[in-house]
Structures are given as structure tokens and as C-alpha cells.
Write an enzyme that holds these catalytic residues in place. Structure first.
Site, PDB file in Angstrom:
ATOM      1  N   CYS A 145       0.828  -1.197   0.000  1.00 41.74           N
ATOM      2  CA  CYS A 145       0.000   0.000   0.000  1.00 41.74           C
ATOM      3  C   CYS A 145       0.857   1.239   0.000  1.00 41.74           C
ATOM      4  CB  CYS A 145      -0.878   0.059   1.245  1.00 41.74           C
ATOM      5  SG  CYS A 145      -2.027  -1.306   1.374  1.00 41.74           S
TER       6      CYS A 145
ATOM      7  N   GLY B  87      -0.093   0.281  -5.070  1.00 43.12           N
ATOM      8  CA  GLY B  87      -1.373  -0.396  -4.907  1.00 43.12           C
ATOM      9  C   GLY B  87      -2.356   0.065  -5.957  1.00 43.12           C
TER      10      GLY B  87
ATOM     11  N   ASN C 242       0.140   1.297   5.688  1.00 44.92           N
ATOM     12  CA  ASN C 242       0.951   0.492   4.771  1.00 44.92           C
ATOM     13  C   ASN C 242       1.784  -0.454   5.621  1.00 44.92           C
ATOM     14  OD1 ASN C 242       4.018   1.100   2.955  1.00 44.92           O
ATOM     15  ND2 ASN C 242       2.602  -0.574   2.708  1.00 44.92           N
ATOM     16  N   GLY C 243       1.666  -1.729   5.342  1.00 47.34           N
ATOM     17  CA  GLY C 243       2.439  -2.701   6.101  1.00 47.34           C
ATOM     18  C   GLY C 243       1.574  -3.897   6.427  1.00 47.34           C
TER      19      GLY C 243
ATOM     20  N   TYR D  33      12.873  -3.331  -5.864  1.00 46.45           N
ATOM     21  CA  TYR D  33      11.731  -3.420  -6.771  1.00 46.45           C
ATOM     22  C   TYR D  33      10.577  -2.472  -6.454  1.00 46.45           C
ATOM     23  CZ  TYR D  33       7.293  -5.175  -8.638  1.00 46.45           C
ATOM     24  OH  TYR D  33       6.069  -5.257  -9.228  1.00 46.45           O
TER      25      TYR D  33
HETATM   26  P1  AMP Z   1       7.527 -14.497 -11.139  1.00 43.05           P
HETATM   27  O1  AMP Z   1       7.071 -14.321 -12.531  1.00 43.05           O
HETATM   28  O2  AMP Z   1       6.500 -15.150 -10.256  1.00 43.05           O
HETATM   29  O3  AMP Z   1       8.864 -15.143 -10.995  1.00 43.05           O
HETATM   30  O4  AMP Z   1       7.681 -13.020 -10.511  1.00 43.05           O
HETATM   31  C1  AMP Z   1       8.796 -12.234 -10.828  1.00 43.05           C
HETATM   32  C2  AMP Z   1       8.362 -10.965 -11.515  1.00 43.05           C
HETATM   33  O5  AMP Z   1       7.365 -10.287 -10.756  1.00 43.05           O
HETATM   34  C3  AMP Z   1       9.535 -10.007 -11.666  1.00 43.05           C
HETATM   35  O6  AMP Z   1       9.549  -9.567 -13.000  1.00 43.05           O
HETATM   36  C4  AMP Z   1       9.267  -8.866 -10.713  1.00 43.05           C
HETATM   37  O7  AMP Z   1       9.480  -7.616 -11.330  1.00 43.05           O
HETATM   38  C5  AMP Z   1       7.826  -9.004 -10.311  1.00 43.05           C
HETATM   39  N1  AMP Z   1       7.667  -8.984  -8.843  1.00 43.05           N
HETATM   40  C6  AMP Z   1       8.494  -9.415  -7.902  1.00 43.05           C
HETATM   41  N2  AMP Z   1       7.994  -9.252  -6.659  1.00 43.05           N
HETATM   42  C7  AMP Z   1       6.797  -8.703  -6.818  1.00 43.05           C
HETATM   43  C8  AMP Z   1       5.760  -8.290  -5.905  1.00 43.05           C
HETATM   44  N3  AMP Z   1       5.857  -8.433  -4.614  1.00 43.05           N
HETATM   45  N4  AMP Z   1       4.664  -7.758  -6.423  1.00 43.05           N
HETATM   46  C9  AMP Z   1       4.561  -7.646  -7.740  1.00 43.05           C
HETATM   47  N5  AMP Z   1       5.461  -8.003  -8.644  1.00 43.05           N
HETATM   48  C10 AMP Z   1       6.572  -8.532  -8.203  1.00 43.05           C
END
Ligand code: AMP
Length: 484
Positions: A16, A42, A117-118, A257
Site C-alpha cells: 500500500c 497499490g 501500509n504494512g 523493486y
Molecule cells: P515471477 O514471474 O513469479 O517469478 O515473478 C517475478 C516478476 O514479478 C519479476 O519480474 C518482478 O518484477 C515481479 N515482482 C516481484 N515481486 C513482486 C511483488 N511483490 N509484487 C509484484 N510483482 C513482483
């Protein structure tokens, strides 16, 4: 029911963003702008509560800020000199209007709006105790636990009641609250989630990230300190630190990220940190190649840093369609897989016959990397070497970043070599934990007292996981289902 449950299926998290302002005639409009800058934190729902000295005015909606807070009518209804707002991407509780924040409650001292947020790690336990004592919950959000703890506190002022409530909760939180007395902002004692303080003329502002200060032309004042409570009211700004001191542990994944690259967190530019991570990666695990390509958008700064360090051309070898939602906000694995194709396409002319360094920020389930590696091969890549700007994600986050349960994390089931084979890459390497710490300004990770929260990579959870350890999850407690 179609759900927008993201990565996570079965345990509670919220990603969030919060924003708050005290002392500006356009508080509602500025909050809408601030939330627009925090939209990446979010996308499921947004809400604003404003206070005009007599009455609180709320508007909450499912969907994006731009879709719901750009009309004159809505902004004019959010009258007042102070406001707080929230963008939500929830996995705690259901996706329903009743969970959309800010939450609002009438107390004996007057109204209070609050957003968070958290993620609290003992909310199930507290909720059970509160329900036993007669509290009637309206939502399944863990933030409501804080509301009831404030309601049942015997202290006199809003600030003291909030302190009393927060002493009982465990977990990660950056909070903004609004009462008749003013704006209150709190960052948990570990400072896991970010929160900054800004100023616009005489108005005080708090925001999850500094990029939301930039959008309204406000000055960055400083980070809200871990364990700090700020009260902005007619008296000015007051700070207190009522909690026991612990060592700060900002979430390192914000740098990798989650945060926007134009934000500055605890004095570190997120963009520069990402570039340095890329450079570290190049130093640690370079192999002969022709070009460096990011998985857009999150891999871009790290790929730039890598390319400069490796003295290789940086190319946009994958083009992202900006008009689809984030891939992981899809109801089923099948659609999630399709989502990756909808979102990315190979820039064929720059791929054909090339040995490619492909940079992304993380591998969670492995869906994105598998698709993209195969896309590059189909476009004629000679070799694909995947480089990841985080260490392997081996553990779930319980402090506010959505991750699947551990069994679904690729890195908790496979060695790096096996993961490389699984995603179809010629080689796969992750930044080391010390390389990551160097990129964010440390000489190395201090194993006794890590300088950041890195539990998703190390399993070192600084804040107790009471609910998780007891096998309890704060979802589906209610008998009521609502269509979202
Ligand atoms: P996956 O496809 O399941 O391996 O997820 C990795 C991809 O999702 C990467 O390209 C990241 O940029 C993105 N990603 C990683 N962590 C998150 C997160 N918590 N929420 C949304 N996207 C994420």
C-alpha cells in the site's frame, strides 16, 4: 468470485501507499495527486478522507486513482484543510469496499480516519481478544485492529491512545491518521516500510515515498524516523518516540523493486541503488555477451548499471505494453501466464544472433523469466544469460510485500542451477547478499544486526510472527461476502 488476489493465495499482506496533509486549502486535491504518484504501491483501490473543521468527507473506490479521483465533483466534496489518502493492493482480507482505506470511526473524542501500509503479524490474536471483549469488526483488514485498540484505550488524547494501541501490535506499519486535532503519522520501530515528511508552504505532508512530494511541488524535509510519532496540527509539528528503541530495518526490497526509482529513501536514491546493484552483478557474475537487456520496467536501472560496468551496449530488447495491468494481478495461473505475453514483446532486430545478458529484479514463481527467456529464443537470441538484481527469494514476506507461500517460491524448491534449467537460460546468477548491501551503501551485511530487513532472502525475521507461528491468518473471518 473473480479475485484480484495477486501472488499470494493464503497469507496476509498488504502492499500500500499512504499520504497525508495538514494545513492546505486544497488538501483533498493534493492528496489525490499524491496518491497518483504512489499508484505503483497499490492499484486495487484508493480512498481519501478530508476534514473541514466540522465534518469529515470520504471518497473510496475500487480501481485506479486517476479513474476515481480526477472529477471536479469528487475533489470538491473532499473539502477541508487536511486529508489523508491510501492506495491499496491487498491480500489481507477480501477484496471488498468495506476493506478500502482510510477506515473511519466515531470515537468518544470525535472522528478518526486511519490508513496503513504494512502488515501486522499478531492481528489475528489481537482481533480474537477484541471480539471476545465486545468489539464489532466491520472489515477483515488488519488495520481495523488498530482502530479497535484505539477505541478501547483508556488514555485521553488521540496521540496517547494511538501510542497505547501501537504498543500492542507487532509488525510493519507506516500509518497516517486524521482527527479533529490534526494529522498523525507513525512509522513502526523497525522502520520496515518507508515514510517521509514534506512541506508545502505552511502545510505539513507525510507520504510513503518522496516521489509524491515532487508531484505537488512540496519540499522533502526528512524521513520519518523508525518508532516516531508525528502530530501536525494548529500548534505546528510535534514529534515523539514513545516505543522501545530497536535497530532500524528498512525493507531492502523497496530498493530492489517496490519503490519508484525517483524516490529517495533514508538518504539513498532508489534509482542509484538499482544502478549500483546492476554494477555489482556485473562484477560478480559477468560472462561474455553482446548486449544487456532489461525486463521492463523494473529491470531497467539495474540493467543500465550492469551495461556501464560491463562496457556493453544497453538495448531495449523487450518492449512493454503499458496498457495492461501488472501480470501478477490475475485470477489464475493460466491467465497469469498469458498476462506475460500480453505485457512484453521481443524487439526482434536487436535480439537476433545475440548473446544476451537479461536483467530482472527477482524470480518469485519463475513465470516471468520462463516466458521471457523463451520469447528471446524465439526471436533468435544465440544465448540468454539471466542476471537477477536480488538474492534468491527463499522466504515469504510477512511485513507488507505480497509473496506466495514458501512452497511456491522457485528458489525455496530448487538450486540456482536447477532454476536456470527450469527457466531455460544458458546461465542464471543472482546478486549476493553482500553485493546487495554494498549497493545500498554498506560494506557488507552485518549477520548479527542486519542493517535492512532482508527476511525474504535470509529468513531472518526481526519482528515476531505470532499469527503465522500459531497457524492463524486474518482472512475470511467474516460470514459476509461482498461483490467487488
Ligand atoms: P515471477 O514471474 O513469479 O517469478 O515473478 C517475478 C516478476 O514479478 C519479476 O519480474 C518482478 O518484477 C515481479 N515482482 C516481484 N515481486 C513482486 C511483488 N511483490 N509484487 C509484484 N510483482 C513482483
Amino acid at each position: 468470485m473473480l479475485t484480484t488476489q495477486p501472488f499470494d493465495d493464503d497469507h496476509p499482506h498488504e502492499e500500500c501507499g499512504v499520504f497525508g496533509i495538514f494545513g492546505h486549502p486544497d488538501a483533498g486535491a493534493l492528496t489525490a495527486l499524491g496518491l497518483h504518484a504512489l499508484q505503483h504501491r497499490g492499484q486495487e483501490a484508493a480512498g481519501i478522507v478530508a476534514y473541514d473543521g466540522e465534518q469529515f468527507h470520504a471518497h473510496r473506490a475500487m480501481g485506479h486513482v486517476g479513474e476515481n479521483f480526477s472529477s471536479k465533483d469528487v475533489i470538491e466534496r473532499l473539502k477541508g484543510h487536511s486529508a489523508i489518502g491510501h492506495v491499496r493492493y491487498a491480500t489481507t482480507g477480501e477484496v471488498a469496499m468495506r476493506n478500502v482505506q482510510p477506515l473511519f470511526a466515531d470515537f468518544e473524542f470525535g472522528g478518526l480516519a486511519i490508513c496503513h501500509n504494512g502488515n501486522l503479524t499478531n492481528s489475528y490474536k489481537l482481533r480474537q481478544q477484541l471480539v471476545r471483549r465486545g468489539s464489532l469488526f466491520q472489515s477483515t483488514s488488519d488495520t481495523e485492529v488498530i482502530v479497535h485498540l484505539i477505541a478501547t484505550s483508556l488514555k485521553l488524547t488521540v496521540e496517547d491512545r494511538m501510542t497505547d494501541a501501537l504498543r500492542q501490535v507487532q509488525g510493519a506499519y507506516s500509518l497516517a491518521a486524521l482527527s479533529q486535532e490534526g494529522l498523525v503519522a507513525v512509522r513502526d520501530p523497525y522502520g520496515v516500510r518507508p515514510l517521509v515528511l514534506g512541506k508545502l508552504g505552511d502545510a505539513w505532508i507525510v507520504s510513503s515515498e518522496s516521489c509524491a512530494l515532487d508531484i505537488i511541488g512540496a519540499d522533502f524535509v526528512r524521513d520519518v524516523e523508525p518508532g516516531e510519532i508525528l502530530m501536525a496540527g494548529p500548534h505546528g509539528l510535534r514529534s515523539s518516540k514513545p516505543f522501545d528503541r530497536v535497530k532500524k530495518r528498512l525493507c531492502i526490497f523497496e530498493h530492489i523493486y517496490f519503490a519508484r526509482p525517483d524516490s529517495v529513501m533514508d538518504g539513498i536514491s532508489v534509482y542509484d541503488a538499482r544502478k549500483r546493484i546492476g554494477a555489482e552483478l556485473a562484477r560478480e557474475s559477468h560472462v561474455p555477451a553482446d548486449i544487456v537487456i532489461p525486463v521492463p520496467d523494473s529491470g531497467v536501472p539495474a540493467a543500465l548499471g550492469y551495461a556501464v560496468e560491463a562496457k556493453l551496449p544497453f538495448e531495449l530488447g523487450i518492449i512493454r505494453n503499458h496498457y495492461v495491468g501488472r501480470t501478477f494481478i490475475e485470477p489464475t495461473d493460466q491467465i497469469r501466464n498469458l498476462g506475460v505475453k500480453l505485457k512484453h514483446n521481443a524487439n526482434r532486430a536487436h535480439i537476433q544472433g545475440k548473446r544476451i545478458i537479461l536483467v530482472d529484479d527477482s524470480i518469485v514463481r519463475g513465470t516471468t523469466s520462463t516466458k521471457i527467456v523463451s520469447m528471446l529464443r524465439q526471436a533468435g537470441a544465440r544465448e540468454v544469460h539471466m542476471r537477477i538484481s536480488s538474492p534468491p527469494t527463499t522466504n515469504s514476506c510477512f511485513y507488507g510485500i505480497a509473496t506466495p507461500e514458501r512452497s511456491k517460491l522457485l528458489a525455496s524448491n530448487m538450486s540456482i542451477e536447477e532454476m536456470g534449467k527450469y527457466i531455460g537460460a544458458d546461465s542464471l546468477a543472482f546478486i549476493t547478499i553482500d553485493g546487495l548491501y554494498r549497493a545500498v551503501g554498506e560494506t557488507k551485511r552485518d549477520p548479527k544486526e542486519p542493517q535492512f530487513c532482508d527476511a525474504c532472502f535470509t529468513g531472518d525475521y526481526a519482528i515476531p510472527l505470532a499469527d503465522h507461528d500459531a497457524g492463524k491468518v486474518l482472512t475470511q473471518l467474516s460470514l459476509l461476502t461482498e461483490s467487488a
